[in-house]
Design a protein around this motif. Structure first.
Motif, PDB file in Angstrom:
ATOM      1  N   ALA A  74       0.789  -1.028  -0.022  1.00  0.00           N
ATOM      2  CA  ALA A  74      -0.043  -0.086  -0.139  1.00  0.00           C
ATOM      3  C   ALA A  74       0.609   1.185   0.162  1.00  0.00           C
ATOM      4  O   ALA A  74       0.395   2.204  -0.513  1.00  0.00           O
ATOM      5  N   GLU A  75       2.004   1.323   0.746  1.00  0.00           N
ATOM      6  CA  GLU A  75       2.902   2.422   0.891  1.00  0.00           C
ATOM      7  C   GLU A  75       3.491   2.705  -0.658  1.00  0.00           C
ATOM      8  O   GLU A  75       3.596   3.748  -0.901  1.00  0.00           O
ATOM      9  N   TRP A  76       3.903   1.658  -1.228  1.00  0.00           N
ATOM     10  CA  TRP A  76       4.311   1.760  -2.681  1.00  0.00           C
ATOM     11  C   TRP A  76       3.445   2.322  -3.557  1.00  0.00           C
ATOM     12  O   TRP A  76       3.700   3.154  -4.339  1.00  0.00           O
ATOM     13  N   LEU A  77       2.223   1.690  -3.674  1.00  0.00           N
ATOM     14  CA  LEU A  77       1.225   2.149  -4.291  1.00  0.00           C
ATOM     15  C   LEU A  77       0.764   3.658  -4.394  1.00  0.00           C
ATOM     16  O   LEU A  77       0.416   4.469  -5.337  1.00  0.00           O
ATOM     17  N   ARG A  78       0.794   4.241  -3.121  1.00  0.00           N
ATOM     18  CA  ARG A  78       0.573   5.351  -2.734  1.00  0.00           C
ATOM     19  C   ARG A  78       1.685   6.491  -3.043  1.00  0.00           C
ATOM     20  O   ARG A  78       1.303   7.467  -3.649  1.00  0.00           O
ATOM     21  N   GLN A  79       2.764   6.009  -2.989  1.00  0.00           N
ATOM     22  CA  GLN A  79       4.036   6.624  -3.399  1.00  0.00           C
ATOM     23  C   GLN A  79       3.954   6.950  -4.962  1.00  0.00           C
ATOM     24  O   GLN A  79       4.203   8.116  -5.561  1.00  0.00           O
ATOM     25  N   GLN A  80       3.576   5.803  -5.719  1.00  0.00           N
ATOM     26  CA  GLN A  80       3.323   5.961  -7.107  1.00  0.00           C
ATOM     27  C   GLN A  80       2.298   6.870  -7.549  1.00  0.00           C
ATOM     28  O   GLN A  80       2.260   7.594  -8.591  1.00  0.00           O
ATOM     29  N   LEU A  81       1.010   6.899  -6.881  1.00  0.00           N
ATOM     30  CA  LEU A  81       0.043   7.660  -7.091  1.00  0.00           C
ATOM     31  C   LEU A  81       0.417   9.079  -6.812  1.00  0.00           C
ATOM     32  O   LEU A  81       0.164  10.253  -7.651  1.00  0.00           O
ATOM     33  N   ASP A  82       0.969   9.509  -5.579  1.00  0.00           N
ATOM     34  CA  ASP A  82       1.516  10.834  -5.464  1.00  0.00           C
ATOM     35  C   ASP A  82       2.368  11.138  -6.540  1.00  0.00           C
ATOM     36  O   ASP A  82       2.160  12.530  -7.172  1.00  0.00           O
ATOM     37  N   ASP A  83       3.382  10.497  -7.047  1.00  0.00           N
ATOM     38  CA  ASP A  83       4.441  10.832  -7.985  1.00  0.00           C
ATOM     39  C   ASP A  83       3.683  11.268  -9.483  1.00  0.00           C
ATOM     40  O   ASP A  83       3.859  12.199 -10.134  1.00  0.00           O
TER      41      ASP A  83
ATOM     42  N   LEU B 174       0.612  11.955  -9.583  1.00  0.00           N
ATOM     43  CA  LEU B 174      -0.417  13.096  -9.513  1.00  0.00           C
ATOM     44  C   LEU B 174       0.633  14.427  -9.406  1.00  0.00           C
ATOM     45  O   LEU B 174      -0.023  15.547 -10.196  1.00  0.00           O
ATOM     46  N   ARG B 175       1.675  14.614  -9.065  1.00  0.00           N
ATOM     47  CA  ARG B 175       2.498  15.588  -9.093  1.00  0.00           C
ATOM     48  C   ARG B 175       2.987  16.138 -10.532  1.00  0.00           C
ATOM     49  O   ARG B 175       2.895  17.128 -10.914  1.00  0.00           O
ATOM     50  N   ALA B 176       3.387  14.834 -11.232  1.00  0.00           N
ATOM     51  CA  ALA B 176       3.628  14.976 -12.707  1.00  0.00           C
ATOM     52  C   ALA B 176       2.342  15.560 -13.660  1.00  0.00           C
ATOM     53  O   ALA B 176       2.638  16.332 -14.327  1.00  0.00           O
ATOM     54  N   TRP B 177       0.953  14.986 -13.124  1.00  0.00           N
ATOM     55  CA  TRP B 177      -0.036  15.363 -13.864  1.00  0.00           C
ATOM     56  C   TRP B 177      -0.311  16.855 -13.677  1.00  0.00           C
ATOM     57  O   TRP B 177      -0.459  17.889 -14.512  1.00  0.00           O
ATOM     58  N   SER B 178       0.024  17.369 -12.437  1.00  0.00           N
ATOM     59  CA  SER B 178      -0.181  18.914 -11.997  1.00  0.00           C
ATOM     60  C   SER B 178       0.451  19.685 -12.631  1.00  0.00           C
ATOM     61  O   SER B 178       0.378  20.717 -13.384  1.00  0.00           O
TER      62      SER B 178
ATOM     63  N   THR C  34       2.140  19.050 -15.317  1.00  0.00           N
ATOM     64  CA  THR C  34       1.917  19.195 -16.758  1.00  0.00           C
ATOM     65  C   THR C  34       0.624  20.254 -17.191  1.00  0.00           C
ATOM     66  O   THR C  34       0.629  20.888 -18.274  1.00  0.00           O
ATOM     67  N   GLU C  35      -0.285  20.093 -16.060  1.00  0.00           N
ATOM     68  CA  GLU C  35      -1.545  20.752 -16.252  1.00  0.00           C
ATOM     69  C   GLU C  35      -1.144  22.348 -16.026  1.00  0.00           C
ATOM     70  O   GLU C  35      -1.677  23.293 -16.927  1.00  0.00           O
ATOM     71  N   THR C  36      -0.284  22.652 -15.286  1.00  0.00           N
ATOM     72  CA  THR C  36       0.361  23.996 -15.276  1.00  0.00           C
ATOM     73  C   THR C  36       0.853  24.745 -16.335  1.00  0.00           C
ATOM     74  O   THR C  36       0.778  25.815 -16.845  1.00  0.00           O
ATOM     75  N   GLU C  37       1.756  23.816 -16.899  1.00  0.00           N
ATOM     76  CA  GLU C  37       2.687  24.271 -18.186  1.00  0.00           C
ATOM     77  C   GLU C  37       1.383  24.562 -19.066  1.00  0.00           C
ATOM     78  O   GLU C  37       1.697  25.456 -20.003  1.00  0.00           O
ATOM     79  N   LEU C  38       0.348  23.565 -19.281  1.00  0.00           N
ATOM     80  CA  LEU C  38      -0.673  23.790 -20.245  1.00  0.00           C
ATOM     81  C   LEU C  38      -1.271  25.026 -19.983  1.00  0.00           C
ATOM     82  O   LEU C  38      -1.768  25.919 -20.808  1.00  0.00           O
TER      83      LEU C  38
END
Length: 63
Positions: free
Chosen positions: A32-41, A43-47, A49-53
């Protein structure tokens, strides 16, 4: 958790790359910890990208 087991590598690349990497991993090896870290990473990358757009769209807006 056994600290002597190799850690699961972080997912990298495009969305398609990450999906392929995730599909190739054994479900039993995913904590669960690893999955949460991947989700956080992701979402940060998505955010970022959205900011750049948003900045790009604002640069084209007529005022």
């Amino acid at each position: 958790m056994d600290d002597h087991l190799p850690s699961t590598p972080d997912l990298t690349g495009t969305v398609d790359d990450r999906q392929r990497q995730l599909a190739a991993l054994s479900r039993e090896s995913l904590t669960a910890e690893w999955l949460r870290q991947q989700l956080d990473d992701t979402l940060r990358a998505w955010s970022a990208t959205e900011t750049e757009l948003d900045i790009s769209r604002e640069g084209r807006a007529d005022y």
